[in-house]
Write a protein that holds these residues in place. Structure first.
Motif, PDB file in Angstrom:
ATOM      1  N   GLY A  94       1.400  -1.343   0.451  1.00 60.67           N
ATOM      2  CA  GLY A  94      -0.359   0.190   0.266  1.00 60.67           C
ATOM      3  C   GLY A  94       0.770   1.310  -0.248  1.00 60.67           C
ATOM      4  O   GLY A  94       0.123   2.113   0.586  1.00 60.67           O
ATOM      5  N   ARG A 132      -2.001  -1.479  -5.375  1.00 60.52           N
ATOM      6  CA  ARG A 132      -3.504  -3.042  -5.147  1.00 60.52           C
ATOM      7  C   ARG A 132      -4.621  -2.564  -4.572  1.00 60.52           C
ATOM      8  O   ARG A 132      -4.608  -2.779  -2.631  1.00 60.52           O
ATOM      9  N   PRO A 133      -5.929  -2.905  -4.736  1.00 64.35           N
ATOM     10  CA  PRO A 133      -6.905  -2.398  -3.838  1.00 64.35           C
ATOM     11  C   PRO A 133      -6.879  -4.238  -2.800  1.00 64.35           C
ATOM     12  O   PRO A 133      -6.464  -5.130  -2.629  1.00 64.35           O
ATOM     13  N   GLU A 134      -7.129  -4.127  -1.256  1.00 68.80           N
ATOM     14  CA  GLU A 134      -7.072  -4.864  -0.335  1.00 68.80           C
ATOM     15  C   GLU A 134      -8.363  -6.293  -0.852  1.00 68.80           C
ATOM     16  O   GLU A 134      -7.395  -7.197  -0.965  1.00 68.80           O
ATOM     17  N   LEU A 155      -5.658  -7.847  -3.312  1.00 62.28           N
ATOM     18  CA  LEU A 155      -4.368  -8.261  -2.421  1.00 62.28           C
ATOM     19  C   LEU A 155      -4.457  -8.856  -1.864  1.00 62.28           C
ATOM     20  O   LEU A 155      -3.672 -10.106  -2.579  1.00 62.28           O
ATOM     21  N   ALA A 156      -5.459  -9.311  -1.777  1.00 58.84           N
ATOM     22  CA  ALA A 156      -5.793 -11.074  -0.841  1.00 58.84           C
ATOM     23  C   ALA A 156      -5.529 -11.954  -1.387  1.00 58.84           C
ATOM     24  O   ALA A 156      -5.322 -13.225  -1.367  1.00 58.84           O
TER      25      ALA A 156
END
Length: 83
Positions: free
Chosen positions: A18, A57-59, A62-63
């Motif tokens: 992030g 990258r959006p959370e 990212l997961a």
């Protein structure tokens, strides 16, 4: 998809996925904003490409697609500038 490497190749500073302080070239060589500006002059020492801010990258993404954990560190990066 970008690797999102975890640290600066020049000073080994942590650059989490992030971070808005990470800059990359088209080969994803990764540097912190300080090294990119003060040591490298905005140019990648490996390929002579322009260093630009790495996207975050959006959370949720990212997961599913985690960042790389492989560190690339070369403390001599400032002395290897190309061009």
């Amino acid at each position: 998809m970008l690797e999102l490497r975890p640290g600066c190749e020049c000073c080994d500073r942590d650059l989490p996925p992030g971070s808005r302080e990470a800059l990359i070239c088209t080969f994803e060589c990764t540097f912190c904003a300080d090294c990119a500006a003060q040591v490298l002059g905005g140019i990648c020492p490996n390929c002579a490409g322009e260093l630009v801010r790495r996207p975050v990258r959006p959370e949720a993404a990212l997961a599913r697609h985690p960042a790389s954990t492989v560190r690339v560190f070369n403390p001599a990066c400032g002395s290897r500038q190309t061009g």
